[in-house]
Scaffold this motif. Structure first.
Motif, PDB file in Angstrom:
ATOM      1  N   LEU A 187      -3.277   3.685   5.474  1.00 35.78           N
ATOM      2  CA  LEU A 187      -3.432   2.846   4.293  1.00 35.78           C
ATOM      3  C   LEU A 187      -4.346   3.513   3.259  1.00 35.78           C
ATOM      4  CD1 LEU A 187      -3.930  -0.705   5.879  1.00 35.78           C
ATOM      5  CD2 LEU A 187      -1.782   0.392   5.156  1.00 35.78           C
ATOM      6  N   PRO A 188      -3.900   3.703   2.034  1.00 31.80           N
ATOM      7  CA  PRO A 188      -4.760   4.290   1.004  1.00 31.80           C
ATOM      8  C   PRO A 188      -6.068   3.534   0.796  1.00 31.80           C
ATOM      9  CG  PRO A 188      -2.480   4.268   0.261  1.00 31.80           C
ATOM     10  CD  PRO A 188      -2.516   3.497   1.553  1.00 31.80           C
ATOM     11  N   SER A 189      -6.066   2.218   1.017  1.00 28.41           N
ATOM     12  CA  SER A 189      -7.293   1.440   0.815  1.00 28.41           C
ATOM     13  C   SER A 189      -8.378   1.818   1.812  1.00 28.41           C
ATOM     14  CB  SER A 189      -6.995  -0.059   0.913  1.00 28.41           C
ATOM     15  OG  SER A 189      -6.526  -0.396   2.198  1.00 28.41           O
ATOM     16  N   GLU A 190      -8.000   2.384   2.956  1.00 30.04           N
ATOM     17  CA  GLU A 190      -8.981   2.845   3.933  1.00 30.04           C
ATOM     18  C   GLU A 190      -9.293   4.332   3.754  1.00 30.04           C
ATOM     19  OE1 GLU A 190      -8.741   1.218   8.086  1.00 30.04           O
ATOM     20  OE2 GLU A 190      -6.653   0.893   7.480  1.00 30.04           O
ATOM     21  N   ASN A 191      -8.529   4.991   2.936  1.00 28.13           N
ATOM     22  CA  ASN A 191      -8.590   6.448   2.867  1.00 28.13           C
ATOM     23  C   ASN A 191      -8.986   6.954   1.481  1.00 28.13           C
ATOM     24  OD1 ASN A 191      -7.847   6.450   5.573  1.00 28.13           O
ATOM     25  ND2 ASN A 191      -5.670   6.575   5.114  1.00 28.13           N
ATOM     26  N   THR A 192      -8.000   7.317   0.687  1.00 28.36           N
ATOM     27  CA  THR A 192      -8.275   7.871  -0.642  1.00 28.36           C
ATOM     28  C   THR A 192      -9.160   6.952  -1.477  1.00 28.36           C
ATOM     29  OG1 THR A 192      -6.162   9.049  -0.640  1.00 28.36           O
ATOM     30  CG2 THR A 192      -7.208   8.687  -2.768  1.00 28.36           C
ATOM     31  N   LYS A 193      -8.886   5.665  -1.461  1.00 31.21           N
ATOM     32  CA  LYS A 193      -9.661   4.733  -2.289  1.00 31.21           C
ATOM     33  C   LYS A 193     -11.106   4.633  -1.810  1.00 31.21           C
ATOM     34  CE  LYS A 193      -5.694   2.071  -3.912  1.00 31.21           C
ATOM     35  NZ  LYS A 193      -5.007   0.766  -3.946  1.00 31.21           N
ATOM     36  N   GLN A 194     -11.334   4.749  -0.504  1.00 34.21           N
ATOM     37  CA  GLN A 194     -12.709   4.738   0.005  1.00 34.21           C
ATOM     38  C   GLN A 194     -13.472   5.970  -0.479  1.00 34.21           C
ATOM     39  OE1 GLN A 194     -13.746   2.034   0.904  1.00 34.21           O
ATOM     40  NE2 GLN A 194     -13.487   1.564   3.071  1.00 34.21           N
ATOM     41  N   GLU A 215       0.801  -1.227   0.000  1.00 32.69           N
ATOM     42  CA  GLU A 215       0.000   0.000   0.000  1.00 32.69           C
ATOM     43  C   GLU A 215       0.837   1.283   0.000  1.00 32.69           C
ATOM     44  OE1 GLU A 215      -3.630   0.570   1.435  1.00 32.69           O
ATOM     45  OE2 GLU A 215      -4.212  -1.510   1.746  1.00 32.69           O
ATOM     46  N   LEU A 216       2.026   1.247   0.603  1.00 32.29           N
ATOM     47  CA  LEU A 216       2.819   2.471   0.746  1.00 32.29           C
ATOM     48  C   LEU A 216       4.075   2.480  -0.125  1.00 32.29           C
ATOM     49  CD1 LEU A 216       2.615   2.982   4.611  1.00 32.29           C
ATOM     50  CD2 LEU A 216       1.198   4.048   2.848  1.00 32.29           C
ATOM     51  N   GLY A 217       4.401   1.346  -0.730  1.00 34.18           N
ATOM     52  CA  GLY A 217       5.587   1.304  -1.574  1.00 34.18           C
ATOM     53  C   GLY A 217       6.868   1.478  -0.765  1.00 34.18           C
ATOM     54  N   LYS A 218       7.849   2.152  -1.350  1.00 29.04           N
ATOM     55  CA  LYS A 218       9.169   2.262  -0.733  1.00 29.04           C
ATOM     56  C   LYS A 218       9.165   3.041   0.573  1.00 29.04           C
ATOM     57  CE  LYS A 218      11.711   1.934  -5.124  1.00 29.04           C
ATOM     58  NZ  LYS A 218      12.618   2.642  -6.055  1.00 29.04           N
ATOM     59  N   SER A 219       8.175   3.887   0.787  1.00 27.28           N
ATOM     60  CA  SER A 219       8.162   4.728   1.988  1.00 27.28           C
ATOM     61  C   SER A 219       7.705   3.991   3.241  1.00 27.28           C
ATOM     62  CB  SER A 219       7.256   5.938   1.767  1.00 27.28           C
ATOM     63  OG  SER A 219       5.893   5.551   1.697  1.00 27.28           O
ATOM     64  N   TRP A 220       7.277   2.738   3.119  1.00 31.18           N
ATOM     65  CA  TRP A 220       6.665   2.066   4.261  1.00 31.18           C
ATOM     66  C   TRP A 220       7.623   1.928   5.443  1.00 31.18           C
ATOM     67  CZ3 TRP A 220       7.674  -2.483   6.923  1.00 31.18           C
ATOM     68  CH2 TRP A 220       8.620  -3.345   6.367  1.00 31.18           C
ATOM     69  N   GLU A 221       8.907   1.722   5.163  1.00 29.07           N
ATOM     70  CA  GLU A 221       9.851   1.555   6.273  1.00 29.07           C
ATOM     71  C   GLU A 221      10.077   2.860   7.030  1.00 29.07           C
ATOM     72  OE1 GLU A 221      12.988  -1.554   6.373  1.00 29.07           O
ATOM     73  OE2 GLU A 221      12.970  -1.201   4.203  1.00 29.07           O
ATOM     74  N   ASP A 222      10.086   3.983   6.319  1.00 33.12           N
ATOM     75  CA  ASP A 222      10.194   5.279   7.000  1.00 33.12           C
ATOM     76  C   ASP A 222       9.051   5.454   7.995  1.00 33.12           C
ATOM     77  OD1 ASP A 222      12.451   5.950   5.570  1.00 33.12           O
ATOM     78  OD2 ASP A 222      11.341   7.019   4.009  1.00 33.12           O
ATOM     79  N   GLU A 223       7.863   5.031   7.573  1.00 29.03           N
ATOM     80  CA  GLU A 223       6.707   5.172   8.466  1.00 29.03           C
ATOM     81  C   GLU A 223       6.802   4.203   9.644  1.00 29.03           C
ATOM     82  OE1 GLU A 223       5.115   7.777   8.013  1.00 29.03           O
ATOM     83  OE2 GLU A 223       5.996   8.108   6.046  1.00 29.03           O
ATOM     84  N   MET A 224       7.318   3.003   9.414  1.00 28.74           N
ATOM     85  CA  MET A 224       7.444   2.053  10.513  1.00 28.74           C
ATOM     86  C   MET A 224       8.489   2.505  11.521  1.00 28.74           C
ATOM     87  SD  MET A 224       5.162  -0.182  10.721  1.00 28.74           S
ATOM     88  CE  MET A 224       5.923  -0.524  12.299  1.00 28.74           C
ATOM     89  N   TYR A 225       9.586   3.090  11.037  1.00 29.47           N
ATOM     90  CA  TYR A 225      10.576   3.636  11.976  1.00 29.47           C
ATOM     91  C   TYR A 225       9.912   4.676  12.873  1.00 29.47           C
ATOM     92  CZ  TYR A 225      14.575   1.438   9.626  1.00 29.47           C
ATOM     93  OH  TYR A 225      15.474   0.524   9.118  1.00 29.47           O
ATOM     94  N   ALA A 226       9.097   5.535  12.259  1.00 29.18           N
ATOM     95  CA  ALA A 226       8.411   6.581  13.025  1.00 29.18           C
ATOM     96  C   ALA A 226       7.393   5.988  13.988  1.00 29.18           C
ATOM     97  CB  ALA A 226       7.732   7.569  12.069  1.00 29.18           C
ATOM     98  N   LEU A 227       6.671   4.966  13.536  1.00 29.81           N
ATOM     99  CA  LEU A 227       5.626   4.368  14.370  1.00 29.81           C
ATOM    100  C   LEU A 227       6.195   3.603  15.564  1.00 29.81           C
ATOM    101  CD1 LEU A 227       3.173   3.171  11.591  1.00 29.81           C
ATOM    102  CD2 LEU A 227       2.684   4.874  13.356  1.00 29.81           C
ATOM    103  N   ASN A 228       7.476   3.254  15.518  1.00 27.47           N
ATOM    104  CA  ASN A 228       8.103   2.571  16.646  1.00 27.47           C
ATOM    105  C   ASN A 228       8.744   3.538  17.639  1.00 27.47           C
ATOM    106  OD1 ASN A 228       7.524  -0.187  16.388  1.00 27.47           O
ATOM    107  ND2 ASN A 228       9.022  -0.404  14.746  1.00 27.47           N
ATOM    108  N   GLU A 229       8.577   4.828  17.410  1.00 31.01           N
ATOM    109  CA  GLU A 229       9.026   5.817  18.384  1.00 31.01           C
ATOM    110  C   GLU A 229       7.927   6.031  19.425  1.00 31.01           C
ATOM    111  OE1 GLU A 229       9.841   9.247  16.055  1.00 31.01           O
ATOM    112  OE2 GLU A 229      11.676   8.428  15.168  1.00 31.01           O
ATOM    113  N   GLN A 230       8.323   6.547  20.570  1.00 35.50           N
ATOM    114  CA  GLN A 230       7.336   6.846  21.605  1.00 35.50           C
ATOM    115  C   GLN A 230       6.585   8.115  21.226  1.00 35.50           C
ATOM    116  OE1 GLN A 230       8.381   8.361  25.716  1.00 35.50           O
ATOM    117  NE2 GLN A 230       7.823   6.267  26.248  1.00 35.50           N
ATOM    118  N   ALA A 231       5.275   8.093  21.387  1.00 37.67           N
ATOM    119  CA  ALA A 231       4.449   9.253  21.028  1.00 37.67           C
ATOM    120  C   ALA A 231       4.630  10.370  22.039  1.00 37.67           C
ATOM    121  CB  ALA A 231       2.983   8.840  20.968  1.00 37.67           C
TER     122      ALA A 231
END
Length: 401
Positions: free
Chosen positions: A357-364, A134-150
């Motif tokens: 995820l675009p499938s929950e967002n733009t595509k909806q 769903e996110l292509g090459k950028s998915w790992e950048d987002e996962m690195y961010a999502l594993n940080e403390q909010a």
């Protein structure tokens, strides 16, 4: 090395057991109960317990690699030991914990690598495939961010205070915070604190609400005197923001299918001084039909995978699967179709999710607009976790004449 005492470690063990194996309870509720049950723990102890607990929940799959097998009740102490070794948090009698042997863990730690992306980012195998697709090459950048403390972000309640005044109120209670650029009502804490015990909270001066979430009320463009419907209000975080933006003038109808959430909303509204909110339980289709063509604005904060908020809810990635996402997408489209008629001609609605995820967002939204040509997209915003705060999607849609 930091030192963790045995009584704290036992508390963490029990909390992890509840989260993963005893009815799979929500992590935030588990840690809240744990800290309430140990009133004698000092503020530093409480901070250590919460931090280690959430880190182990977040990094569960990686820790499973270090201990050589998947998590199960008998393995929780081994996971804690693996975390302590990995993060250089020291428990001086590790070998005494359920007979744990640390040599194998140390061997894997010295390698410095893990065998797959799922272990590296500590996510289920299916989620690697979904994110990459769903996110292509950028998915790992987002996962690195999502594993940080909010970070902890508050929304100053404009019915009672201003962000600058709130900062001073909190400082008087030994809580340091600062303004957030481009977020007019946001105040961010310098470090995590239990703000719910402050007088500022009890007096209704703020709500805890991520900066990205605060953009939803702003984008919906509510005005004083409007009739607004919050169709999936839950416990009312965004409802209260709408009330503040409207300065208590006009009407907000807060809908939800769960009565207990609306009860919590009423309690929060009273504390916040929000008097223009009417809570209604959705107990059948007639609840929605009675509202057709009556609202100037409609907020659909739709049920979703929650993948944009893994920073603060890391346990959710272990409690959903692809089948869940497939089901929730059907529900999202149904809600859009059923609820869109609530707005008047010329009115606006905002479809929002805390998914990336675009499938929950733009595509909806694209599917909805294709099936409903009398609605048009005015604006779309995508906020990714790598930008600093929670991941959110928002689409402002107008019902055309």
């Amino acid at each position: 090395m930091e030192l963790i005492h045995r009584n704290l470690l036992i508390g963490i063990h029990d909390a992890l057991q509840e989260t993963f194996f005893e009815d799979r309870k929500y992590a935030d509720k588990v840690i809240e109960r744990l800290l309430k049950a140990h009133k004698k723990w000092g503020s530093e102890d409480r901070k250590v317990v919460a931090s280690i607990f959430y880190d182990i929940v977040r990094w569960k799959k990686r820790l499973e690699y270090y201990i050589g097998e998947s998590a199960k009740p008998s393995n929780i102490y081994r996971m804690i030991v693996a975390y302590c070794l990995w993060s250089k948090t020291h428990y001086k009698k590790m070998e005494e914990l359920e007979g744990v042997k640390i040599a194998d863990i140390l061997t894997k730690l010295k390698k410095g690598t893990v065998p797959s992306k799922a272990f590296e980012h500590s996510i289920p195998d299916w989620l690697v495939e979904t994110m990459e697709r769903e996110l292509g090459k950028s998915w790992e950048d987002e996962m690195y961010a999502l594993n940080e403390q909010a970070p902890t972000v508050l929304r100053a309640n404009s019915l009672k205070t201003t962000p600058k005044a709130l900062i001073e109120e909190l400082r008087a209670e030994n809580v340091e915070s600062f303004l957030v650029a481009d977020y007019p009502d946001a105040v961010e804490l310098e470090e995590k604190k239990n703000v719910f015990i402050t007088s500022a909270f009890k007096d209704g001066l703020f709500e805890v609400q991520d900066a990205s979430s605060q953009l939803i009320g702003k984008l919906l463009d509510v005005k004083e005197g409007m009739r607004v419907v919050d169709a999936c209000a839950g416990a009312g975080g965004k409802t209260l923001h709408l009330a503040a933006l409207m300065q208590n003038k006009g009407q907000i109808i807060a809908l939800d299918i769960y009565g207990w959430k609306l009860t919590e909303l009423k309690r929060r509204a009273k504390r916040a001084g929000a008097h223009n909110i009417e809570a209604r339980l959705i107990d059948d289709n007639k609840t929605i039909k009675r509202l057709h063509g009556t609202a100037d604005r409609l907020l659909i904060d739709a049920p979703c995978s929650g993948l944009g908020v893994l920073k603060r809810n890391p346990d959710s990635k272990w409690k959903i699967d692809q089948a869940f996402i497939d089901r929730i997408k059907i529900e999202q489209q149904q809600i859009l179709t059923d609820y869109c008629k609530i707005i008047k001609i010329g009115g606006k609605m905002l479809y929002a999710t805390c998914s990336i995820l675009p499938s929950e967002n733009t595509k909806q939204v694209q599917t909805f607009l294709k099936n409903n040509p009398d609605y048009s997209l005015l604006k779309e915003e995508k906020i990714m976790p790598s930008q600093g705060y929670d991941g959110f999607y928002m689409a402002l849609i107008e019902r055309k004449a």
